[in-house]
Design a protein around this motif. Structure first.
Motif, short mmCIF file in Angstrom:
data_model
loop_
_atom_site.label_atom_id
_atom_site.label_comp_id
_atom_site.label_asym_id
_atom_site.label_seq_id
_atom_site.Cartn_x
_atom_site.Cartn_y
_atom_site.Cartn_z
N SER A 22 0.85 -1.21 0.00
CA SER A 22 0.00 0.00 0.00
C SER A 22 0.88 1.24 0.00
CB SER A 22 -0.89 0.04 1.25
OG SER A 22 -1.74 -1.07 1.29
N PHE A 23 0.49 2.23 -0.78
CA PHE A 23 1.11 3.56 -0.72
C PHE A 23 0.27 4.51 -1.54
CE2 PHE A 23 2.94 4.05 -4.96
CZ PHE A 23 3.03 2.74 -5.42
N SER A 24 0.58 5.78 -1.47
CA SER A 24 -0.14 6.73 -2.32
C SER A 24 0.87 7.69 -2.94
CB SER A 24 -1.20 7.48 -1.53
OG SER A 24 -0.58 8.20 -0.50
N ALA A 25 0.49 8.23 -4.10
CA ALA A 25 1.33 9.23 -4.79
C ALA A 25 0.49 10.48 -4.99
CB ALA A 25 1.79 8.67 -6.12
N GLN A 26 0.99 11.58 -4.40
CA GLN A 26 0.22 12.84 -4.45
C GLN A 26 0.54 13.62 -5.71
OE1 GLN A 26 -1.81 13.70 -2.02
NE2 GLN A 26 -1.20 12.33 -0.35
N PRO A 27 -0.45 14.34 -6.27
CA PRO A 27 -0.15 15.20 -7.41
C PRO A 27 0.83 16.29 -6.99
CG PRO A 27 -2.43 15.48 -6.67
CD PRO A 27 -1.86 14.36 -5.88
N GLY A 28 1.76 16.60 -7.88
CA GLY A 28 2.75 17.64 -7.59
C GLY A 28 3.91 17.14 -6.76
N GLN A 29 3.95 15.84 -6.50
CA GLN A 29 5.05 15.29 -5.69
C GLN A 29 5.73 14.13 -6.41
OE1 GLN A 29 4.15 14.34 -1.67
NE2 GLN A 29 3.55 16.43 -1.17
N ILE A 30 6.98 13.90 -6.01
CA ILE A 30 7.71 12.74 -6.55
C ILE A 30 7.79 11.69 -5.44
CG2 ILE A 30 9.91 11.90 -7.47
CD1 ILE A 30 10.32 14.65 -8.71
N THR A 31 7.22 10.54 -5.72
CA THR A 31 7.23 9.44 -4.76
C THR A 31 8.22 8.39 -5.24
OG1 THR A 31 4.88 9.84 -4.35
CG2 THR A 31 5.78 7.71 -3.60
N CYS A 32 9.24 8.12 -4.45
CA CYS A 32 10.26 7.15 -4.87
C CYS A 32 9.94 5.77 -4.30
CB CYS A 32 11.63 7.57 -4.36
SG CYS A 32 12.39 8.82 -5.37
N LEU A 33 10.04 4.76 -5.14
CA LEU A 33 9.95 3.38 -4.68
C LEU A 33 11.38 2.87 -4.52
CD1 LEU A 33 7.13 1.79 -6.90
CD2 LEU A 33 6.91 3.11 -4.79
N LEU A 34 11.73 2.47 -3.32
CA LEU A 34 13.10 2.04 -3.05
C LEU A 34 13.12 0.58 -2.61
CD1 LEU A 34 14.28 5.09 -0.90
CD2 LEU A 34 14.52 4.78 -3.35
N GLY A 35 14.17 -0.09 -3.01
CA GLY A 35 14.32 -1.48 -2.60
C GLY A 35 15.44 -2.13 -3.40
N ARG A 36 15.89 -3.28 -2.89
CA ARG A 36 16.96 -3.98 -3.60
C ARG A 36 16.43 -4.56 -4.91
NH1 ARG A 36 21.02 -5.68 0.31
NH2 ARG A 36 20.33 -4.98 2.36
N ASN A 37 17.33 -5.05 -5.74
CA ASN A 37 16.92 -5.76 -6.97
C ASN A 37 16.03 -6.93 -6.57
OD1 ASN A 37 18.34 -4.12 -8.68
ND2 ASN A 37 20.17 -5.40 -8.68
N GLY A 38 14.92 -7.07 -7.28
CA GLY A 38 14.01 -8.18 -7.01
C GLY A 38 13.03 -7.90 -5.89
#
Lengths: 237, 312
Positions: A22-38
């Motif tokens: 679960s997560f949300s991405a707001q308009p006007g913002q940059i949401t980064c998805l972080l994690g290792r390979n895989g």
């Protein structure tokens, strides 16, 4: 419009990759998805784009439920993808790749297309000089510009960027970071998968840490800057 | 007849074969290039085109007394559309449901081959039926001979062709140019080429891939049907006529390079002309044997075909 991802399970056939993310991405913002390979970052973007079906959960854009829609319907809702590895239509020319993007724009009509095409070519003037060139013969940086331009032709409300600066020379990577920031300033919700710590710290308004397909925690920009070691640990650097 | 006129006659016959073969094989190449489907039923779409042409021309002639030329023109429009519709329906009902899996589509199209063949036998019957050519004027051709006064023109007996055969060559060339324009210079062609390269990305940019696939399968069948309508006034429509075009199309597509439409057309011209020359000077069976040996040599020494790209 806000993109809201609620407890999604996603996989390939019977092999599950995401577990209740679960997560949300707001308009006007940059949401980064972080994690290792895989960890499931690219899988998340593909699920958002309708390229992979959900096993459970829901994805909403504003008040519209978009989970269950096929990719051609998702793009019509205003979500565009710049995929990992660019995945251009290599045998087509630069102009034809842009034309494919324009076809997916919700605003059809010759005048709209001309305006839209000029807009993206203003952002990447180098492409203007190579309109007739076959996409596969462009340099890596130019290919990334074209992949981004193609997605921007859709005039997206949500832009999904999968490692856009991977393997690029610093000046081009900076240009793409500037474009991402400018799009967010214009109100686009940008979801960015990124492995470079500098880029994450420079761009992210918030970050979603994913490990083995599960949400670890969500961080604000301030928390990110105060805990770079946390990010480093989750990027596997 | 001297060797020179004899050779020209053989090349003219070969050009007719090449023209029809180029259209038919282009259909097979497009389907393989985009869907990666080895369509074993392609010859049956050729047969359906000829049978539909017979139904249209004989129906118009008997029911409305329409002269041969307009009746043939109607057949040239109706038969490819009807055949394309049958193919698109088969794509929706069968191929899309098995996910265009390469192995399963071979078995499925073998099944389709027999279904189409037997349905035609049940409805059209076992007879071979002619379709009247729209025009068929005999055209005598001149030749040169050196006499005591130098070179002189003369008209060898039996050295000629028909206006219809020349029309077949011209019409096929025109249709192939239209096909090239469709693929290279229209929005539909752009969508088809994009889908061919990356199905997922095409889908992510709003292209309804399944509709494109059905359209491509229909287009491939329509091209075979066009070839059949053009040739049916020279041959006859028969429910078993699909075997030869299928074999020759596979030979041409493999020699040209799997999925390469331009390579297929060049290979069709080479094989068609060779077929004409060998058939006239030796025998039609020897022509087929040579074509089959040629394809075997290509498979051994250049498996990606003469004009195909080596796969990574």
């Amino acid at each position: 419009m806000m993109l809201r991802v609620e407890s999604i399970d996603v996989g390939y056939g019977t092999a599950q990759v995401l577990y209740g993310l679960s997560f949300s991405a707001q308009p006007g913002q940059i949401t980064c998805l972080l994690g290792r390979n895989g960890a499931g970052k690219t899988t998340t973007l593909h699920a958002l784009m309708g390229l992979l079906p959900l096993m459970a959960g829901e994805i909403r854009l504003g008040s519209t439920t978009i989970s269950g829609l096929a990719a051609p319907d998702v793009v019509k809702q205003g979500i565009a993808l710049v995929p990992q590895g660019r995945r251009l239509f290599g045998a087509l020319s630069v102009a034809e790749n842009i034309e494919i993007g324009l076809m997916a724009s919700p605003k059809q009509g010759k005048t709209e297309h001309r305006r839209n095409r000029s807009r993206v070519l203003e952002l990447f003037p180098r492409l203007k000089e190579r309109l007739g060139q076959q996409a596969s013969t462009l340099s890596g940086g130019e290919q990334q510009m074209l992949a981004t331009a193609r997605a921007l032709c859709v005039e997206p409300q949500v832009l999904l960027l999968d490692e856009p600066t991977e393997g690029l020379q610093p000046s081009i990577a900076q240009q793409l970071r500037d474009v991402s920031r400018e799009l967010a300033r214009q109100g686009v919700a940008v979801v960015l998968v990124e492995q470079h710590l500098d880029t994450v710290l420079e761009l992210a308004d918030s970050a979603v840490l994913i490990e083995s397909g599960r949400l670890v925690r969500t961080l604000s920009a301030e928390q990110l800057k105060n805990n770079p070691s946390l990010v480093t640990r989750h990027l596997g650097i | 007849m001297e060797f020179g006129p004899h050779l020209i006659l053989a090349l003219l016959e070969g050009s007719v074969t090449a023209a029809v073969l180029a259209l038919t094989a282009a259909g097979l190449a497009i389907v393989f290039g985009m869907l990666r489907v080895v369509n074993v039923a392609h010859g049956e779409f050729f047969m359906l085109g000829a049978v539909f042409a017979w139904f249209v021309t004989s129906g118009l002639s008997e029911l409305a007394n329409v002269p041969p030329a307009p009746a043939f023109l109607c057949a040239l429009i109706v038969a490819p559309i009807a055949t394309g519709a049958v193919a698109a329906l088969a794509d929706r009902l069968v191929l899309s449901r098995i996910g265009y899996d390469p192995e399963r589509t071979i078995v499925a199209t073998i099944g389709l081959l027999y279904v189409l063949q037997q349905l035609t036998l049940m409805t059209y019957g076992p007879e071979a039926r002619p379709v009247e050519a729209p025009f068929n004027t005999r055209i005598a051709l001149p030749w040169f001979e050196q006499g005591s006064d130098g070179w002189a023109l003369y008209w060898p007996w039996g050295f000629g062709t028909t206006s219809y055969k020349l029309f077949v060559i011209g019409a096929a060339a025109g249709l192939l140019i239209i096909l090239w324009l469709l693929l290279r210079h229209t929005r539909l062609g752009l969508v088809m080429r994009a889908t061919q390269q990356d199905r997922d990305m095409a889908s992510a940019f709003g292209i309804r891939v399944n509709r494109v696939y059905a359209m491509v399968f229909g287009l491939g069948a329509a091209l075979a049907a066009l070839g059949a309508v053009l040739v049916v006034p020279i041959q006859q429509a028969h429910y078993l006529m699909g075997g030869d075009p299928l074999l020759m199309s596979f030979i041409v597509v493999i020699i040209g390079g799997l999925g390469s439409v331009a390579g297929t057309v060049v290979a069709a011209i080479m094989i068609g002309l060779a077929d004409g020359v060998v058939s006239v000077f030796f025998s039609a069976t020897l022509a087929k044997i040579i074509a089959t040996i040629a394809v075997a040599l290509v498979l051994v020494f250049r498996p990606h075909g003469l004009f195909g790209r080596r796969s990574a």
